[in-house]
Design a protein around this motif. Structure first.
Motif, mmCIF file in Angstrom:
data_model
loop_
_atom_site.group_PDB
_atom_site.id
_atom_site.type_symbol
_atom_site.label_atom_id
_atom_site.label_comp_id
_atom_site.label_asym_id
_atom_site.label_seq_id
_atom_site.Cartn_x
_atom_site.Cartn_y
_atom_site.Cartn_z
ATOM 1 N N PRO A 55 0.824 -1.213 0.000
ATOM 2 C CA PRO A 55 0.000 0.000 0.000
ATOM 3 C C PRO A 55 0.858 1.263 0.000
ATOM 4 O O PRO A 55 1.885 1.339 0.672
ATOM 5 N N PHE A 56 0.424 2.248 -0.759
ATOM 6 C CA PHE A 56 1.106 3.536 -0.850
ATOM 7 C C PHE A 56 0.074 4.653 -0.701
ATOM 8 O O PHE A 56 -1.091 4.504 -1.091
ATOM 9 N N SER A 57 0.522 5.779 -0.161
ATOM 10 C CA SER A 57 -0.262 7.014 -0.172
ATOM 11 C C SER A 57 0.293 7.878 -1.290
ATOM 12 O O SER A 57 1.406 8.402 -1.187
ATOM 13 N N VAL A 58 -0.466 8.024 -2.364
ATOM 14 C CA VAL A 58 0.052 8.705 -3.533
ATOM 15 C C VAL A 58 -0.317 10.181 -3.494
ATOM 16 O O VAL A 58 -1.363 10.575 -2.964
ATOM 17 N N LEU A 59 0.561 11.004 -4.035
ATOM 18 C CA LEU A 59 0.298 12.425 -4.253
ATOM 19 C C LEU A 59 -0.031 12.605 -5.725
ATOM 20 O O LEU A 59 0.755 12.236 -6.597
ATOM 21 N N GLY A 60 -1.219 13.173 -6.011
ATOM 22 C CA GLY A 60 -1.611 13.298 -7.409
ATOM 23 C C GLY A 60 -2.665 14.350 -7.630
ATOM 24 O O GLY A 60 -3.277 14.877 -6.687
ATOM 25 N N GLN A 61 -2.883 14.643 -8.897
ATOM 26 C CA GLN A 61 -3.896 15.616 -9.290
ATOM 27 C C GLN A 61 -5.280 14.990 -9.225
ATOM 28 O O GLN A 61 -5.465 13.833 -9.596
ATOM 29 N N LEU A 62 -6.252 15.762 -8.762
ATOM 30 C CA LEU A 62 -7.626 15.285 -8.681
ATOM 31 C C LEU A 62 -8.295 15.411 -10.041
ATOM 32 O O LEU A 62 -8.358 16.492 -10.629
ATOM 33 N N HIS A 63 -8.771 14.280 -10.572
ATOM 34 C CA HIS A 63 -9.405 14.234 -11.888
ATOM 35 C C HIS A 63 -10.918 14.181 -11.734
ATOM 36 O O HIS A 63 -11.467 14.107 -10.639
ATOM 37 N N GLY A 64 -11.587 14.194 -12.869
ATOM 38 C CA GLY A 64 -13.030 14.021 -12.889
ATOM 39 C C GLY A 64 -13.391 12.677 -13.490
ATOM 40 O O GLY A 64 -12.525 11.870 -13.838
ATOM 41 N N GLY A 65 -14.676 12.413 -13.634
ATOM 42 C CA GLY A 65 -15.130 11.183 -14.266
ATOM 43 C C GLY A 65 -14.833 9.953 -13.446
ATOM 44 O O GLY A 65 -14.829 9.968 -12.204
ATOM 45 N N LEU A 66 -14.555 8.838 -14.142
ATOM 46 C CA LEU A 66 -14.290 7.564 -13.479
ATOM 47 C C LEU A 66 -13.057 7.626 -12.607
ATOM 48 O O LEU A 66 -13.040 7.100 -11.487
ATOM 49 N N VAL A 67 -12.017 8.293 -13.077
ATOM 50 C CA VAL A 67 -10.786 8.408 -12.280
ATOM 51 C C VAL A 67 -11.056 9.177 -10.996
ATOM 52 O O VAL A 67 -10.572 8.816 -9.916
ATOM 53 N N GLY A 68 -11.862 10.251 -11.084
ATOM 54 C CA GLY A 68 -12.187 11.019 -9.887
ATOM 55 C C GLY A 68 -12.972 10.207 -8.866
ATOM 56 O O GLY A 68 -12.760 10.350 -7.658
ATOM 57 N N LEU A 69 -13.888 9.341 -9.337
ATOM 58 C CA LEU A 69 -14.631 8.478 -8.415
ATOM 59 C C LEU A 69 -13.697 7.511 -7.692
ATOM 60 O O LEU A 69 -13.837 7.278 -6.482
#
Length: 427
Positions: free
Chosen positions: A237-251
């Motif tokens: 398990p990892f805690s990732v730092l990333g950009q918040l997307h929309g659509g399916l990826v955002g869900l």
């Protein structure tokens, strides 16, 4: 027309003038070859004048009338023709060779060798050498991929997602202890990541020491696709730092991956930067949360190049664990260009390919050396990843692909070129 009326002299309209010029003829004293142009002191002087400063430039209405493009074209043609008759007078040829041609050569050179654009280009698929005996195996292979493998993979992904939702809801209802609940959720997400890789027929080989829990650790890796996280998550398990997307990826980010204490941000919101920095510092101090995983490039690159690492992860005085991910294109191209295809379209392309094959290398930990700047530390870690994964190290900032030159910058460049050109014409 008033005397103080001003208007802009645009160099972009010179394209028509230059395109209509007669082809230069080589003579005993004038030879317009590329080698001669590159060695010419006039070119160096012209480039120095153009790029020395950026200033606004305006032309009086009367002067603009004198510089009308019809008259300018006639002047250039007449001088060039007279030069061919009398080679001693080379002013207009020097003007064209020292001002016009260098700018066109710069554009041509950028198009021929544009290492920035190459970082975000998918490899072109070479078409088959079609003949009657290759057509039959191609049809068989396409039938296997689209008719048998794709439905099976899609069923596996949908079923695993439904099971995960049921399990997560059950855990929230029946397990009250927070520590136990988080531990079980993390194990479920590791299995869910494995289901994603299985639905793509993933073949992943891991090399080096596997990750372990601990405080003050940051894992950094090169970035090719959103699936980089799934490939690493299926073993730990990892805690990732990333950009918040929309659509399916955002869900997936907000309702499933958020259980891993991930840190999401909005790229266009400048206020998020300081908030993210504080959350990262707090995360590094905790030992009961998964280690941080950061993709310092900030964008997906085509796994042939590696662009500049952002210095944010290297300013936190943490131990850096480099991770090199190398995809093999024999069976599929894992690069995701979010500007040219959506995530569902990308998944369909991978699910209708043969397999997702890659190697993951966990490199020895690195720490910042005394008197080493965060930028130098980031560049050193990037070189290690490039060497291990066989990537080309380029200095470009990956965020540049999201921006275009402003109209103000383009106008200033036009004005400056026009000023230099006008001075030369008056001389």
């Amino acid at each position: 027309m008033k005397e103080n009326d001003k208007s802009l002299f645009r160099f972009s309209d010179m394209r028509q003038v230059v395109s209509n010029l007669p082809t230069p003829v080589e003579s005993s004293k004038v030879r317009l070859s590329r080698r001669t142009l590159n060695r010419s002191n006039a070119i160096k002087k012209a480039r120095s004048e153009v790029f020395s400063s950026f200033q606004d430039f305006a032309v009086n209405s009367d002067e603009q009338e004198q510089l009308s493009f019809e008259k300018l074209q006639d002047e250039l043609e007449n001088n060039l023709l007279s030069d061919l008759e009398e080679p001693k007078q080379l002013s207009i040829v020097k003007l064209v060779s020292s001002l016009v041609i260098p700018f066109f050569m710069e554009g041509i050179e950028d198009m021929v060798d544009d290492s920035f654009t190459k970082c975000f280009q998918r490899k072109k698929e070479v078409p088959w050498n079609w003949n009657f005996y290759l057509f039959v195996p191609w049809v068989i292979g396409a039938t296997i991929r689209y008719v048998f493998l794709f439905p099976l993979r899609l069923f596996c992904l949908i079923l695993s997602t439904l099971l995960l939702i049921i399990v997560l809801c059950s855990i929230q209802l029946f397990i009250r202890n927070a520590t136990t609940r988080n531990s079980i959720i993390q194990r479920c997400l590791v299995l869910y990541a494995s289901a994603w890789i299985m639905s793509l027929s993933g073949v992943v080989r891991y090399h080096g020491t596997r990750p372990k829990k601990g405080s003050n650790k940051i894992f950094v890796a090169n970035h090719t696709t959103m699936l980089d996280f799934a490939i690493l998550l299926q073993i730990h398990p990892f805690s990732v730092l990333g950009q918040l997307h929309g659509g399916l990826v955002g869900l997936l980010q907000t309702h499933i991956l958020d259980k891993l204490h991930c840190v999401w941000f909005h790229r266009d919101d400048m206020r998020d930067r300081e908030l993210v920095r504080k959350r990262l510092k707090e995360h590094l101090k905790q030992e009961d949360v998964p280690p941080l995983l950061i993709f310092p490039e900030g964008t997906c690159v085509n796994n042939e190049y590696c662009v500049m690492f952002k210095k944010g992860a290297f300013e936190l005085d943490a131990t850096i664990y480099p991770v090199a991910i190398k995809y093999h294109r024999e069976f599929s191209d894992a690069f995701w260009d979010s500007k040219s295809e959506g995530f569902l379209q990308y998944l369909f392309r991978l699910m209708t390919s043969w397999a997702l094959v890659c190697d993951v290398y966990f490199l020895p930990p690195e720490t910042k050396q005394p008197e080493e700047t965060p930028e130098a530390f980031a560049a050193r870690v990037k070189r290690l990843i490039c060497q291990k994964a066989g990537l080309v190290d380029v200095p470009w900032d990956g965020y540049m692909k999201h921006f275009r030159p402003s109209e103000r910058f383009v106008e200033k460049r036009r004005h400056l070129i026009a000023r230099v050109l006008q001075d030369q014409l008056h001389k």
